[in-house]
Write an enzyme that holds these catalytic residues in place. Structure first.
Site, PDB file in Angstrom:
ATOM      1  N   LYS A   1       3.559 -15.098   2.054  1.00  0.00           N
ATOM      2  CA  LYS A   1       3.558 -15.820   0.771  1.00  0.00           C
ATOM      3  C   LYS A   1       5.025 -16.081   0.418  1.00  0.00           C
ATOM      4  O   LYS A   1       5.529 -15.679  -0.652  1.00  0.00           O
ATOM      5  CB  LYS A   1       2.822 -14.969  -0.286  1.00  0.00           C
ATOM      6  CG  LYS A   1       2.571 -15.666  -1.610  1.00  0.00           C
ATOM      7  CD  LYS A   1       1.563 -16.791  -1.538  1.00  0.00           C
ATOM      8  CE  LYS A   1       1.403 -17.475  -2.880  1.00  0.00           C
ATOM      9  NZ  LYS A   1       0.694 -18.779  -2.776  1.00  0.00           N
TER      10      LYS A   1
ATOM     11  N   ASP B   1      -5.629  -6.953   5.441  1.00  0.00           N
ATOM     12  CA  ASP B   1      -6.839  -6.289   4.966  1.00  0.00           C
ATOM     13  C   ASP B   1      -7.836  -7.348   4.494  1.00  0.00           C
ATOM     14  O   ASP B   1      -9.027  -7.329   4.848  1.00  0.00           O
ATOM     15  CB  ASP B   1      -6.447  -5.359   3.800  1.00  0.00           C
ATOM     16  CG  ASP B   1      -7.484  -4.299   3.544  1.00  0.00           C
ATOM     17  OD1 ASP B   1      -8.505  -4.282   4.251  1.00  0.00           O
ATOM     18  OD2 ASP B   1      -7.290  -3.495   2.615  1.00  0.00           O
TER      19      ASP B   1
ATOM     20  N   TYR C   1       0.822  -1.215   0.000  1.00  0.00           N
ATOM     21  CA  TYR C   1       0.000   0.000   0.000  1.00  0.00           C
ATOM     22  C   TYR C   1       0.858   1.269   0.000  1.00  0.00           C
ATOM     23  O   TYR C   1       0.362   2.358  -0.276  1.00  0.00           O
ATOM     24  CB  TYR C   1      -0.945   0.021   1.209  1.00  0.00           C
ATOM     25  CG  TYR C   1      -2.082  -0.987   1.143  1.00  0.00           C
ATOM     26  CD1 TYR C   1      -2.158  -1.899   0.099  1.00  0.00           C
ATOM     27  CD2 TYR C   1      -3.067  -1.009   2.096  1.00  0.00           C
ATOM     28  CE1 TYR C   1      -3.186  -2.829   0.031  1.00  0.00           C
ATOM     29  CE2 TYR C   1      -4.106  -1.938   2.033  1.00  0.00           C
ATOM     30  CZ  TYR C   1      -4.146  -2.848   0.998  1.00  0.00           C
ATOM     31  OH  TYR C   1      -5.176  -3.758   0.935  1.00  0.00           O
TER      32      TYR C   1
ATOM     33  N   ASP D   1     -11.451  -9.076   6.602  1.00  0.00           N
ATOM     34  CA  ASP D   1     -12.807  -9.061   6.033  1.00  0.00           C
ATOM     35  C   ASP D   1     -13.372 -10.476   6.008  1.00  0.00           C
ATOM     36  O   ASP D   1     -14.553 -10.697   6.304  1.00  0.00           O
ATOM     37  CB  ASP D   1     -12.796  -8.498   4.598  1.00  0.00           C
ATOM     38  CG  ASP D   1     -12.947  -6.988   4.584  1.00  0.00           C
ATOM     39  OD1 ASP D   1     -12.633  -6.353   5.605  1.00  0.00           O
ATOM     40  OD2 ASP D   1     -13.378  -6.438   3.545  1.00  0.00           O
TER      41      ASP D   1
ATOM     42  N   ASP E   1      -2.653 -18.299   1.069  1.00  0.00           N
ATOM     43  CA  ASP E   1      -3.739 -19.034   0.401  1.00  0.00           C
ATOM     44  C   ASP E   1      -4.275 -20.132   1.319  1.00  0.00           C
ATOM     45  O   ASP E   1      -5.485 -20.330   1.430  1.00  0.00           O
ATOM     46  CB  ASP E   1      -3.293 -19.592  -0.962  1.00  0.00           C
ATOM     47  CG  ASP E   1      -1.849 -20.067  -0.983  1.00  0.00           C
ATOM     48  OD1 ASP E   1      -1.146 -19.871   0.018  1.00  0.00           O
ATOM     49  OD2 ASP E   1      -1.418 -20.658  -1.991  1.00  0.00           O
TER      50      ASP E   1
END
Ligand code: NAD
Length: 367
Positions: free
Chosen positions: A194, A250, A141, A254, A226
């Protein structure tokens, strides 16, 4: 105690839910004998409309002076065009960076009264109590990016992490795991990355593993992002503290909100080196429900509880709000997002009133 709280409602449903958060904080102040001064400021699309900037200097200065910041949400469809020169979301990112708020804590609590509304089966949800610790001021970001142009339709974003950035968030996550002192299964940190593909994730894993070695009393595991998305749904009870990067945090939080049943239930605290923190629901400005008075204010009210706990060190008052939310849900109050097909939903304001009524009741019971 006396405290100044900067309130930044922002856009859309941010305005509606922050009003309820302030109402509950005022009720806490009255009942427990505190003096909270609320200072309202602009951020996001409303700030661009008024001043041209998504984070006006005056807003930033006021936040720096305050004891804590209560934030709603930013975002407006009129600034969604890819060519928009200034976007509401940039104001929030700049504010987090300017205040040095590098750690975002997103607790996920499954309320017994709401077990039925999660898309997951109740037997998977019993006892779920986890917190996502998301790195907030680094990663993709904030790394160098290049926008596509009409002449050159390529674009890139860059995920950059330094060892220091990883180390400070990792320490915070292990300390939090210790403080939470989970009764069953012991304290645990699950670091999500990752590392099989990304160089920044390989650094992340290396540094977090070093920090883990300094906390031998906390169980440590790593998961690829994942696989983590899958395990979060398959065995959510196994998680305690999930430590991860800005982007993965992020997305995972959610996903985790669906364990609780709605985006409108999850609070967050953004913390840095000192006591100043920014507290906000995890949801956005809710274009589809804005202005209708139906948004769920509980995520913001629970964020106000985190504000009392982390910035003002008022643990008893924070716990009282959390208990009042639980009571209001047990009494059957439901906004539209958590009401079943046969339940009559209450408005945003009515839910705020129900929490205040439960708070008053609770305080009477303690005398
Ligand atoms: P959103 O979180 O605003 O909404 C997603 C869905 O959840 C919508 O259907 C919405 O109605 C529902 N929802 C969200 N909060 C709710 C609440 N309190 N009560 C009931 N239902 C609720 O996400 P989006 O639609 O993807 O984004 C809308 C805007 O918000 C965009 O501009 C986005 O950039 C912005 N956004 C801002 C933040 C932030 O300010 N921190 C975070 C996420 C998205």
């Amino acid at each position: 105690m006396k405290a100044t709280i900067a309130t930044l409602p922002g856009d859309g449903i941010g305005v509606e839910v922050v009003a309820e958060g302030v109402k509950v904080l005022q009720a806490v102040a009255e009942k427990y004998g505190h003096q909270f001064a609320f200072e309202h400021h602009l951020i996001g699309a409303c700030a661009i409309d008024a001043t041209g900037a998504s984070l006006p200097d005056e807003t930033l200065a006021a936040c720096k002076q305050a004891n804590a910041v209560l934030f709603g949400a930013v975002g407006d469809p009129k600034y969604d065009a890819p060519t928009a020169p200034v976007r509401p979301e940039h104001g929030l990112m700049a504010l987090r960076k300017e205040l040095g708020l590098y750690a975002n804590l997103r607790p996920v609590h499954v309320y017994p009264a709401l077990m039925g509304i999660s898309p997951l089966r109740p037997e998977l949800l019993e006892g779920v109590n986890l917190v996502v610790v998301r790195e907030l001021t680094g990663g993709i970001y904030f790394g160098p990016r290049r926008e596509a142009t009409d002449k050159d339709l390529t674009a890139h974003d860059t995920m950059v992490y330094s060892a220091d950035e990883v180390r400070r968030i990792a320490h915070l996550a292990f300390q939090l795991a210790r403080q939470r002192g989970r009764a069953s299964g012991g304290s645990k940190v699950t670091s999500v990355d990752k590392a099989n593909i990304l160089a920044s994730s390989r650094l992340w894993r290396r540094i977090v593993t070093e920090v883990a070695a300094e906390h031998p009393d906390v169980t440590f595991e790593t998961l690829l992002v994942d696989a983590a998305t899958m395990h979060l749904l398959r065995r959510p009870r196994d998680f305690d503290v999930i430590l991860t990067t800005n982007l993965f945090g992020d997305i995972l939080s959610d996903e985790a909100s669906m364990l609780a049943g709605s985006m409108g239930l999850l609070p967050s605290a953004s913390l840095g080196a000192g006591d100043l923190g920014l507290y906000e629901p995890i949801h956005g400005s809710g274009y589809d429900i804005s202005g209708k008075g139906i948004a769920n204010p509980l995520a913001t009210i629970l964020s106000a509880a985190m504000l009392l706990r982390h910035s003002l060190k008022l643990e008893k008052e924070a716990a009282a709000i959390e208990q009042a939310v639980e009571t209001a849900l047990e009494q059957g109050y439901r906004t539209a997002d958590i009401a079943g097909p046969t339940t009559t939903a209450v408005s945003t304001q009515q839910m705020g009133d129900a929490v205040i009524a439960a708070l008053a009741e609770e305080i009477r019971c303690t005398y």
